[in-house]
Write a protein that holds these residues in place. Sequence first.
Motif, mmCIF file in Angstrom:
data_model
loop_
_atom_site.group_PDB
_atom_site.id
_atom_site.type_symbol
_atom_site.label_atom_id
_atom_site.label_comp_id
_atom_site.label_asym_id
_atom_site.label_seq_id
_atom_site.Cartn_x
_atom_site.Cartn_y
_atom_site.Cartn_z
ATOM 1 N N GLN A 187 0.843 -1.196 0.000
ATOM 2 C CA GLN A 187 0.000 0.000 0.000
ATOM 3 C C GLN A 187 0.879 1.247 0.000
ATOM 4 O O GLN A 187 0.449 2.320 -0.429
ATOM 5 N N HIS A 188 2.093 1.097 0.476
ATOM 6 C CA HIS A 188 2.998 2.230 0.603
ATOM 7 C C HIS A 188 3.958 2.317 -0.576
ATOM 8 O O HIS A 188 4.968 3.027 -0.496
ATOM 9 N N SER A 189 3.667 1.610 -1.649
ATOM 10 C CA SER A 189 4.537 1.673 -2.833
ATOM 11 C C SER A 189 3.721 1.475 -4.104
ATOM 12 O O SER A 189 3.344 2.433 -4.775
ATOM 13 N N PHE A 190 3.398 0.226 -4.419
ATOM 14 C CA PHE A 190 2.780 -0.088 -5.706
ATOM 15 C C PHE A 190 1.358 0.456 -5.817
ATOM 16 O O PHE A 190 0.870 0.724 -6.922
ATOM 17 N N LEU A 191 0.688 0.657 -4.700
ATOM 18 C CA LEU A 191 -0.688 1.153 -4.745
ATOM 19 C C LEU A 191 -0.766 2.517 -5.409
ATOM 20 O O LEU A 191 -1.739 2.815 -6.113
ATOM 21 N N GLN A 192 0.249 3.345 -5.214
ATOM 22 C CA GLN A 192 0.263 4.657 -5.867
ATOM 23 C C GLN A 192 0.200 4.506 -7.384
ATOM 24 O O GLN A 192 -0.523 5.244 -8.072
ATOM 25 N N LEU A 193 0.948 3.540 -7.910
ATOM 26 C CA LEU A 193 0.951 3.300 -9.356
ATOM 27 C C LEU A 193 -0.414 2.819 -9.829
ATOM 28 O O LEU A 193 -0.882 3.205 -10.904
ATOM 29 N N ILE A 194 -1.067 1.982 -9.028
ATOM 30 C CA ILE A 194 -2.392 1.490 -9.400
ATOM 31 C C ILE A 194 -3.403 2.637 -9.439
ATOM 32 O O ILE A 194 -4.177 2.781 -10.384
ATOM 33 N N ILE A 195 -3.396 3.459 -8.388
ATOM 34 C CA ILE A 195 -4.410 4.501 -8.246
ATOM 35 C C ILE A 195 -4.261 5.610 -9.276
ATOM 36 O O ILE A 195 -5.236 6.045 -9.901
ATOM 37 N N GLU A 196 -3.035 6.089 -9.493
ATOM 38 C CA GLU A 196 -2.852 7.253 -10.357
ATOM 39 C C GLU A 196 -2.036 6.971 -11.610
ATOM 40 O O GLU A 196 -1.794 7.877 -12.410
ATOM 41 N N GLY A 197 -1.632 5.722 -11.783
ATOM 42 C CA GLY A 197 -0.869 5.370 -12.975
ATOM 43 C C GLY A 197 -1.777 5.048 -14.155
ATOM 44 O O GLY A 197 -2.993 5.246 -14.118
ATOM 45 N N ARG A 198 -1.193 4.533 -15.200
ATOM 46 C CA ARG A 198 -1.942 4.195 -16.418
ATOM 47 C C ARG A 198 -2.988 3.133 -16.126
ATOM 48 O O ARG A 198 -2.784 2.249 -15.293
ATOM 49 N N ARG A 199 -4.082 3.229 -16.844
ATOM 50 C CA ARG A 199 -5.170 2.257 -16.691
ATOM 51 C C ARG A 199 -4.906 1.050 -17.586
ATOM 52 O O ARG A 199 -5.549 0.833 -18.603
ATOM 53 N N ASP A 200 -3.907 0.261 -17.177
ATOM 54 C CA ASP A 200 -3.527 -0.944 -17.922
ATOM 55 C C ASP A 200 -3.456 -2.161 -17.010
ATOM 56 O O ASP A 200 -2.885 -3.177 -17.369
ATOM 57 N N LYS A 201 -4.053 -2.038 -15.811
ATOM 58 C CA LYS A 201 -3.943 -3.099 -14.808
ATOM 59 C C LYS A 201 -5.315 -3.559 -14.317
ATOM 60 O O LYS A 201 -6.214 -2.743 -14.138
ATOM 61 N N THR A 202 -5.414 -4.861 -14.082
ATOM 62 C CA THR A 202 -6.502 -5.402 -13.277
ATOM 63 C C THR A 202 -5.929 -5.736 -11.906
ATOM 64 O O THR A 202 -4.721 -5.948 -11.764
ATOM 65 N N VAL A 203 -6.775 -5.782 -10.904
ATOM 66 C CA VAL A 203 -6.313 -6.094 -9.547
ATOM 67 C C VAL A 203 -7.216 -7.169 -8.950
ATOM 68 O O VAL A 203 -8.445 -7.021 -8.941
ATOM 69 N N THR A 204 -6.599 -8.231 -8.466
ATOM 70 C CA THR A 204 -7.313 -9.258 -7.699
ATOM 71 C C THR A 204 -6.823 -9.214 -6.261
ATOM 72 O O THR A 204 -5.635 -9.417 -5.990
ATOM 73 N N PHE A 205 -7.719 -8.914 -5.347
ATOM 74 C CA PHE A 205 -7.400 -8.909 -3.925
ATOM 75 C C PHE A 205 -7.658 -10.297 -3.351
ATOM 76 O O PHE A 205 -8.688 -10.912 -3.642
ATOM 77 N N ILE A 206 -6.728 -10.784 -2.543
ATOM 78 C CA ILE A 206 -6.922 -12.049 -1.842
ATOM 79 C C ILE A 206 -6.862 -11.768 -0.345
ATOM 80 O O ILE A 206 -5.856 -11.255 0.162
ATOM 81 N N LYS A 207 -7.946 -12.083 0.355
ATOM 82 C CA LYS A 207 -8.039 -11.865 1.794
ATOM 83 C C LYS A 207 -8.182 -13.203 2.519
ATOM 84 O O LYS A 207 -8.720 -14.163 1.952
ATOM 85 N N VAL A 208 -7.717 -13.238 3.763
ATOM 86 C CA VAL A 208 -7.876 -14.410 4.620
ATOM 87 C C VAL A 208 -8.903 -14.069 5.691
ATOM 88 O O VAL A 208 -8.715 -13.117 6.458
ATOM 89 N N ASN A 209 -9.983 -14.814 5.754
ATOM 90 C CA ASN A 209 -11.038 -14.516 6.731
ATOM 91 C C ASN A 209 -10.595 -14.769 8.165
ATOM 92 O O ASN A 209 -10.892 -13.986 9.070
ATOM 93 N N ASP A 210 -9.899 -15.876 8.383
ATOM 94 C CA ASP A 210 -9.545 -16.258 9.747
ATOM 95 C C ASP A 210 -8.072 -16.657 9.792
ATOM 96 O O ASP A 210 -7.675 -17.667 9.216
ATOM 97 N N PHE A 211 -7.262 -15.859 10.495
ATOM 98 C CA PHE A 211 -5.834 -16.142 10.615
ATOM 99 C C PHE A 211 -5.531 -17.121 11.752
ATOM 100 O O PHE A 211 -4.378 -17.507 11.943
#
Length: 411
Positions: free
Chosen positions: A283-307
Amino acid sequence: MQYRNNFNSTMLDKELFSAIVKEKEERGYYNLPFKDTTAFKEYAATVKQNNVVVIGIGGSTLGTYAIYQFLKHSKELTKELFFLETTDPIDIQSKMKNIDVEDTLFIVISKSGTTLETVALFKYVNSLVKCDKHNTVVITENDSKLNTYAQANGMKMFEIPKNVGGRFSVLSAVGLLPLAIVGIDIDTLLRGAKNVHDSFFEESDLEQNDDSLSIKKRVLKKARFFAEYKNSFNINVVFSYSSRLEGFNKWYIQLWGESLGKLDINSTHQGLTPVGIIGPVDQHSFLQLIIEGRRDKTVTFIKVNDFHCDLSVPDITLKGLEELDYINNIKFSSLINEQADATIEAICSLNDIPCDVMNIDDISEYSIAGLMYEYELLTSLTAKLLQINCYNQPGVESGKKILKEKLLKGQ
């Protein structure tokens, strides 16, 4: 008027599903969830060594590493697993100096049996300790030179089926044997993959128009989007919100890149670029490129419900940082998922970045195997739509030939 054509139109979902069902008869990875694990468990029960070193590279190690890294801090494992997979001399020395080679089982894995990196590493290990039938086992194709070597030295061999490609082989002996030896429940692994297999290959739900997406419909939909928007969104980011998924990200990068970077049936260059990042760190690096960079990316989020971990932020106040006391007593597992949700909301609110969210239940064999099997299906489906051969790697082979020529010339 007579008319002939060789236009390759896009397949309908029904046609795509039928093509995969047909391919399932030829490609062995589809049926690995049904594999009999008896031989692996019986051999695992005989292993006395406390260390297990897998010698291999690429598909011979990445899937096993992904599962081991995901589970090792949440399971009471009986042995420690190491991976020798690079010819970097500093990496080799730093790993081996911390391993008691006299208390180690070596598992040599090469589908072809002649992988240069694997043989080089095995030679080095042989210089440190005598490798024989008591401390070495081989995983390879039945007719490989590595199997010939194993037989000549009385070593146990487990077979990689010819119709199972290396990067799709994690649920074969390649992954199941070392994981069983260190104490991971390989039957539950296969059950997790089988659940995805059965859900995908059931015949019933293709014609249903309900809003809920079954595994089959969501994987078909996702593959179609990747193929149809390959020129607009040709970078596919997996944003995993658990450091335990770092190994999965590496496995995904090989699976996606080596399977989909190909010439299609019209000799046109195809390819989708995989990127694997970890939240919340990135979130403190690549997210900036996703949010304001070129619209050439898809994003798949993977979350863990129970650690399965109740670690919380301590209820203490740090002088000068009192304004952040609102995080006190929050479980770290809740915090990381709130961070994921905030990032997801930020991206979704822009309405021009394609994204989806995958929630896996917990840190378990069942969950990681289901996730990996679904990604294998997604890769095969996308390849069908791109009209490429998902299972070869001629670009990699050309580099191997050049290297061999250089090394022979150097002699």
